[in-house]
Design an enzyme around this catalytic site. Structure first.
Site, short mmCIF file in Angstrom:
data_model
loop_
_atom_site.label_atom_id
_atom_site.label_comp_id
_atom_site.label_asym_id
_atom_site.label_seq_id
_atom_site.Cartn_x
_atom_site.Cartn_y
_atom_site.Cartn_z
N ASP A 41 -2.91 -18.36 2.19
CA ASP A 41 -4.05 -19.03 1.56
C ASP A 41 -4.65 -20.06 2.54
O ASP A 41 -5.87 -20.19 2.65
CB ASP A 41 -3.68 -19.68 0.22
CG ASP A 41 -2.28 -20.26 0.20
OD1 ASP A 41 -1.52 -20.04 1.16
OD2 ASP A 41 -1.94 -20.97 -0.76
N ASP A 61 -5.33 -6.77 5.70
CA ASP A 61 -6.53 -6.08 5.24
C ASP A 61 -7.59 -7.11 4.87
O ASP A 61 -8.75 -7.05 5.31
CB ASP A 61 -6.16 -5.23 4.01
CG ASP A 61 -7.25 -4.25 3.63
OD1 ASP A 61 -8.28 -4.21 4.31
OD2 ASP A 61 -7.06 -3.52 2.63
N ASP A 74 -11.03 -8.52 7.28
CA ASP A 74 -12.42 -8.42 6.81
C ASP A 74 -13.08 -9.79 6.82
O ASP A 74 -14.26 -9.92 7.15
CB ASP A 74 -12.47 -7.83 5.40
CG ASP A 74 -12.66 -6.32 5.43
OD1 ASP A 74 -12.32 -5.71 6.47
OD2 ASP A 74 -13.14 -5.75 4.43
N TYR A 112 0.81 -1.22 0.00
CA TYR A 112 0.00 0.00 0.00
C TYR A 112 0.85 1.27 0.00
O TYR A 112 0.34 2.36 -0.25
CB TYR A 112 -0.95 0.01 1.22
CG TYR A 112 -2.01 -1.07 1.16
CD1 TYR A 112 -1.98 -2.04 0.16
CD2 TYR A 112 -3.02 -1.14 2.10
CE1 TYR A 112 -2.94 -3.04 0.11
CE2 TYR A 112 -3.99 -2.14 2.05
CZ TYR A 112 -3.94 -3.09 1.05
OH TYR A 112 -4.89 -4.07 1.00
N LYS A 165 3.49 -15.57 2.88
CA LYS A 165 3.41 -16.33 1.62
C LYS A 165 4.86 -16.68 1.26
O LYS A 165 5.37 -16.32 0.18
CB LYS A 165 2.71 -15.47 0.55
CG LYS A 165 2.42 -16.18 -0.74
CD LYS A 165 1.31 -17.21 -0.64
CE LYS A 165 1.14 -17.97 -1.95
NZ LYS A 165 0.29 -19.18 -1.80
#
Ligand code: NAD
Length: 368
Positions: free
Chosen positions: A233, A257, A261, A144, A201
């Site tokens: 994942d 992020d 959620d 970001y 990851k």
């Protein structure tokens, strides 16, 4: 002498002004009870700031935030300011900007299910039983904030070998940024059940391989905390399979992020989740949901996530643990009595107990 705290209020857009008003009611009630003074300064952020000042984060807002003991933000954004023009100001730039400027590198999101709302989850009640997760998300680094660019007319980038658009974003992390967020997570785990899941990851990304190495290095300083590495994942899958296996979950900005959620959704009530963004100075507290433009101005938004942000503010910025406990108990009591805003009402909710934003705030205050 009684304590005085300066709070910078940033109502923002959409339902923001409606829900922040209820949080202020709660603070005022606590001020009376604890002999504390809360001084408020309101400032603009997001879309309303673009309209008024041409910038989503005006200088005066940043100055007010920096001069305060804590910032209480509601939410920003809405269709009015949606644009794909990379040069147009966007409300979220206000959010990213204030996080960066206040050095808020750690986002803590408790994901807790209130007993009275167990049936609101789309997962089976037994799967969500006892879910109490603290998500620790890195907030000022990674994708970001890395260099990004869009190039038009690049040979071969278009469809069928034509010239077209090419774009890239950069995922970059420095060692110190990773170590300090990991430490926040291990410290939090020490006060909880002593387990940290570090999400990465590492099978693909170099930043993740560095992250994993550093996680193990930091873990050596916390022999009382168990560290579990998990690929992002798999973590996304495990969160819906068996969420109660997680206690503290720490991860980089974008993974955090998305996972936060997802975790919010397993509670079935986005209107119930708050977050704290911490750094080395003034901290910022906000609900996890957005500005809900679809219901803005109708007086039906759920103010509880905003009020739970107040609970976090009392805990982390003012060290008012008793007042924070009072807020939590008041909310629990209101829910146990069956009171609901529309978003958390179920088919069998007594229609007389479905209330609007203001009434929900009044009920919480009454229980304080
Ligand atoms: P949203 O969280 O605003 O809304 C999603 C759904 O949940 C909507 O149906 C909304 O009505 C409902 N909802 C959310 N909060 C609620 C509450 N307190 N009470 C009752 N219902 C509630 O997400 P979105 O629709 O994807 O985004 C709307 C706008 O908010 C966009 O402009 C987005 O960029 C912005 N946004 C801001 C933040 C932030 O300020 N931190 C976070 C996410 C999205």
């Amino acid at each position: 002498m009684a304590d005085t705290y300066k709070i910078c209020l940033l109502p923002g857009d959409g339902i923001g002004p409606e829900i922040i008003a209820e949080a202020v009611k709660v603070l005022d009630a606590l001020a009376d009870r604890y002999g504390t003074t809360f001084d408020y300064e309101r400032a603009l952020i997001g879309g309303c700031a673009i309209d008024e000042c041409g910038s989503p984060l005006p200088d005066e807002t940043l100055a007010a935030a920096k001069a305060s003991d804590a910032v209480l933000l509601a939410s920003v954004g809405g269709p009015k300011w949606d644009t794909t023009d990379p040069d147009a100001p966007r409300p979220e730039q206000g959010l990213l900007g204030i996080r960066k400027e206040l050095g808020l590198y750690a986002n803590l999101r408790p994901v807790v299910i209130f007993d009275a709302l167990k049936d609101a989850s789309t997962l089976k009640a037994e799967a969500v039983d006892g879910v109490d997760i603290m998500i620790v998300r890195e907030l000022t680094g990674g994708l970001y904030f890395g260099k990004r660019e869009r190039r038009e007319g690049v040979d071969g980038a278009g469809v069928d070998g034509a010239a077209g658009v090419q774009a890239y974003d950069t995922l970059i992390y420095n060692e110190y940024e990773i170590v300090r967020i990991l430490r926040q997570a291990f410290e939090a785990a020490r006060k909880r059940s002593g387990k940290v899941h570090s999400i990465d990851k590492a099978n693909v990304l170099e930043t993740s391989r560095v992250w994993r190495e550093l996680a193990h290095r930091v873990a050596a300083d916390y022999p009382d905390v168990e560290l579990v590495d998990m690929l992002v994942d798999n973590a996304a899958m495990q969160l819906v399979r068996e969420p109660s296996q997680f206690d503290v979950l720490v991860t980089e900005n974008m993974f955090g992020d998305i996972l936060s959620d997802e975790a919010a959704q397993i509670t079935g009530s986005l209107g119930m989740l708050a977050s704290a963004s911490l750094g080395d100075g003034t901290a910022l507290y906000e609900p996890s949901h957005g500005s809900a433009p679809d219901i803005a101005g109708r007086g039906i938004a759920n103010p509880l996530a905003q009020i739970l942000s107040v609970e976090l503010m009392l805990r982390y910025s003012f060290d008012m643990q008793d007042a924070a406990d009072d807020v939590n108990r008041a909310i629990t009591a209101v829910l146990d009595e069956g009171w609901r805003t529309g978003d958390i009402a179920a088919d069998d909710t007594d229609p007389k107990r479905i209330v609007g934003t203001e009434k929900m705030g009044d009920l919480v205050v009454a229980h304080l």
